[in-house]
Design an enzyme around this catalytic site. Structure first.
Site, short mmCIF file in Angstrom:
data_model
loop_
_atom_site.label_atom_id
_atom_site.label_comp_id
_atom_site.label_asym_id
_atom_site.label_seq_id
_atom_site.Cartn_x
_atom_site.Cartn_y
_atom_site.Cartn_z
CG ASP A 9 -7.66 13.59 -3.39
OD1 ASP A 9 -7.78 14.75 -3.63
OD2 ASP A 9 -7.22 12.76 -4.14
CG HIS A 40 0.04 8.84 -2.83
ND1 HIS A 40 1.46 8.70 -3.72
CD2 HIS A 40 -0.53 9.92 -3.45
CE1 HIS A 40 1.38 10.04 -4.50
NE2 HIS A 40 0.13 10.50 -4.24
N1 ACO Z 1 -8.37 1.23 1.26
C1 ACO Z 1 -8.17 -0.21 1.62
N2 ACO Z 1 -6.98 -0.85 1.13
C2 ACO Z 1 -6.09 -0.24 0.10
C3 ACO Z 1 -6.29 0.94 0.03
C4 ACO Z 1 -7.50 1.91 0.35
N3 ACO Z 1 -7.66 3.08 0.14
N4 ACO Z 1 -5.38 1.38 -0.85
C5 ACO Z 1 -4.64 0.36 -1.08
N5 ACO Z 1 -5.15 -0.61 -0.32
C6 ACO Z 1 -4.47 -1.97 -0.35
C7 ACO Z 1 -4.73 -3.03 -1.69
O1 ACO Z 1 -5.86 -3.58 -1.36
C8 ACO Z 1 -3.43 -3.79 -1.75
O2 ACO Z 1 -3.64 -4.63 -0.68
P1 ACO Z 1 -2.87 -6.13 -0.98
O3 ACO Z 1 -1.55 -5.99 -0.89
O4 ACO Z 1 -3.55 -7.03 0.08
O5 ACO Z 1 -3.35 -6.61 -2.20
C9 ACO Z 1 -2.40 -2.87 -1.48
O6 ACO Z 1 -3.04 -1.84 -0.28
C10 ACO Z 1 -1.85 -2.24 -2.27
O7 ACO Z 1 -2.48 -1.13 -2.99
P2 ACO Z 1 -2.47 -0.93 -4.33
O8 ACO Z 1 -3.80 -0.80 -5.07
O9 ACO Z 1 -1.60 -1.97 -5.30
O10 ACO Z 1 -1.63 0.27 -4.42
P3 ACO Z 1 -1.53 1.46 -5.59
O11 ACO Z 1 -0.11 2.04 -5.21
O12 ACO Z 1 -1.65 0.56 -7.04
O13 ACO Z 1 -2.73 2.35 -5.45
C11 ACO Z 1 -4.00 4.14 -4.80
C12 ACO Z 1 -2.72 3.71 -5.00
C13 ACO Z 1 -4.50 4.04 -6.31
C14 ACO Z 1 -4.08 5.48 -4.58
C15 ACO Z 1 -4.88 3.26 -3.69
O14 ACO Z 1 -4.06 3.30 -2.60
C16 ACO Z 1 -6.38 3.75 -3.92
O15 ACO Z 1 -7.22 3.23 -4.55
N6 ACO Z 1 -6.67 4.78 -2.79
C17 ACO Z 1 -8.00 5.15 -2.80
C18 ACO Z 1 -8.24 6.15 -3.71
C19 ACO Z 1 -7.54 7.53 -3.56
O16 ACO Z 1 -7.34 7.99 -2.28
N7 ACO Z 1 -6.91 8.26 -4.52
C20 ACO Z 1 -6.19 9.42 -4.28
C21 ACO Z 1 -4.79 9.30 -4.65
S1 ACO Z 1 -3.72 10.48 -4.32
C22 ACO Z 1 -4.35 11.48 -5.68
O17 ACO Z 1 -4.32 11.13 -6.95
C23 ACO Z 1 -4.24 12.89 -5.58
#
Ligand code: ACO
Length: 427
Positions: free
Chosen positions: A368, A311
């Site tokens: 979710d 998140h």
């Molecule tokens: N699985 C594996 N790795 C992940 C995940 C995941 N679900 N989420 C983040 N990471 C990792 C990234 O690869 C990144 O790694 P790094 O630092 O080595 O490059 C690090 O964690 C940070 O991730 P970001 O994408 O920069 O984090 P951001 O805050 O931008 O993204 C997000 C948040 C979009 C929710 C992300 O965690 C994601 O894509 N999750 C999966 C989709 C999801 O469940 N979305 C629902 C969110 S809640 C809502 O909207 C109701």
């Protein structure tokens, strides 16, 4: 006044940015004068460090994993109040007393119905069209039906009563539009809303009913779905709410702004994740495969991500996911759950929560992760998961729209860019 001193090391010129303190959470430094002082802009792609507004609607405590609507913890609201009470709270700032609740519930019921001409819109969409596409289009179309009732030309002295009517329409009609969108996409006969039923029961009725047929709807199903609506009701300045505010800031019609929020919510990084979680659990197929998929999620060269994990704001367990996990345990006794999916989900959580990759990045289950399993148990079709998120969130969008429109000096949202393209080219 507390300040942060910013110094431009090229010129040695300094400027004190005032620190603004919220009632909870991280303070922010006010850089409104940054360009005036330094002729510089701030660079913050994806706005992860940017506070874009002051708000009194919802507070997220990211470190502790807490969520409050108008000051009340989400756990208490989910346990003690129904979704419409939470709607009233978000819109007005106060919980309703018995009489206020009765009047509000009554007004929402009266707004369940759609204009007959809007009903005809659904037949224009092809079979198998995703209900999210129909939903955003039909909500945008409300602008044509209720154009006269809202001052749309940017004045702040609009009639507050018109705002409440708009809020009731959004809350009352979106479930009907969502149900119609689904029924149309699979060729089911149209079903009109039933005003004798409470909001959430009526929505389940509209999904399940056939003409002259009374569908079975268990109380525990209504409670579970009602809680899902409550948990999605608002969540600060997330992507879809920001989209609503950006469109609102132009002075556009509120239904157009809400439609923009619906479109923004659809993506799998946002509200589309609930659908993506179930697809992913099905693709994993068995607990024996979980380790392999966890490895994929950790692999930098693999685009695979664990859906329902991580998140932008919470760096702790999403409090909404905790409530849903509890609900799953409660409904198991009365409704059949897809235990295979549940086992896979539990295994993913178990491994991820003890894995260095997820721990160091603060990646926990989000709202979710478990909502999809509950919705599957309620026999909600997969492509209706994100519309259900829309139904819950619609009140938050309206409350945030109103907050922005009530500002004395509402400004159009207009960020800058670092232009990196070609310059000085000539034909
Ligand atoms: N699985 C594996 N790795 C992940 C995940 C995941 N679900 N989420 C983040 N990471 C990792 C990234 O690869 C990144 O790694 P790094 O630092 O080595 O490059 C690090 O964690 C940070 O991730 P970001 O994408 O920069 O984090 P951001 O805050 O931008 O993204 C997000 C948040 C979009 C929710 C992300 O965690 C994601 O894509 N999750 C999966 C989709 C999801 O469940 N979305 C629902 C969110 S809640 C809502 O909207 C109701």
């Amino acid at each position: 006044m507390d300040t942060v001193t910013l110094t431009d090391n090229r010129s040695g010129k300094s400027f004190d940015a005032a620190i603004k303190y919220p009632k909870g959470g991280t303070p922010a430094m006010d850089i409104a004068d940054l360009h005036k002082e330094f002729e510089l802009y701030s660079f913050d792609p994806s706005l992860g460090n940017t506070v874009s507004c002051e708000s009194k609607v919802t507070h997220l405590n990211a470190k502790e994993g807490k969520l409050y609507h108008r000051g009340y913890p989400i756990e208490e609201l989910a346990q003690e109040k129904n979704y419409l009470e939470v709607c009233y709270l978000l819109l007005t700032g106060e919980l309703p007393d018995t009489q206020q609740y009765g009047e509000f519930d009554d007004l929402i019921r009266k707004r369940y119905f759609l204009h007959e001409k809007l009903n005809r819109l659904f037949s224009a969409f092809p079979d198998d069209s995703h209900p999210m596409s129909t939903l955003s289009s039909a909500v945008a179309a409300l602008t044509s039906f209720y154009h006269n009732f809202i001052e749309i030309h940017g004045s702040t002295d609009f009639d507050v009563n018109e705002y409440y009517v708009m809020a009731q329409r959004i809350i009352g009609k979106i479930p009907t539009i969502a149900a119609q969108a689904y029924r149309q996409s699979v060729g089911l006969p149209s079903i009109y809303p039933d005003m004798d039923r409470y909001f959430t029961e009526n929505f389940l009725y509209m999904l399940r009913a056939y003409p002259n047929n009374e569908p079975e709807i268990k109380d525990i199903e209504i409670k579970a779905l009602d809680t899902i609506f409550t948990l999605h009701a608002d969540h600060g300045q997330n992507a879809s709410t920001t989209a609503v505010r950006v469109v609102c800031s132009t002075g556009a019609h509120p239904y157009a702004a809400i439609s923009a929020g619906i479109s923004a919510l659809w993506g799998p990084k946002h509200g589309g994740a609930n659908e993506a979680v179930i697809n992913q659990l099905k693709a994993i197929g068995s607990v024996d495969n979980v380790e392999k998929y966890i490895r994929k999620a950790k692999d930098k060269n693999d685009p695979f991500r664990l859906m329902g994990f991580g998140h932008r704001v919470y760096k702790n367990y999403d409090p909404r996911a905790k409530i849903l996990k509890k609900i799953l345990e409660e409904i198991k006794t009365e409704i059949e759950i897809d235990n295979k999916l549940l086992e896979i989900a539990y295994k993913i959580e178990e491994i991820a929560l003890s894995d260095e990759y997820f721990i160091s990045r603060n990646l926990y289950p989000n709202v979710d992760f478990y909502s999809g399993i509950i919705l599957t148990a309620l026999k909600i079709p997969l492509n209706m998961f994100t519309p259900i998120f829309v139904i819950g969130r619609s009140v938050g969008w309206v409350a945030q729209w109103f907050e922005l429109r009530s500002e004395e000096n509402m400004k159009i949202t207009r960020p800058r860019q670092l232009y990196m393209g070609d310059v000085n080219k000539h034909l």
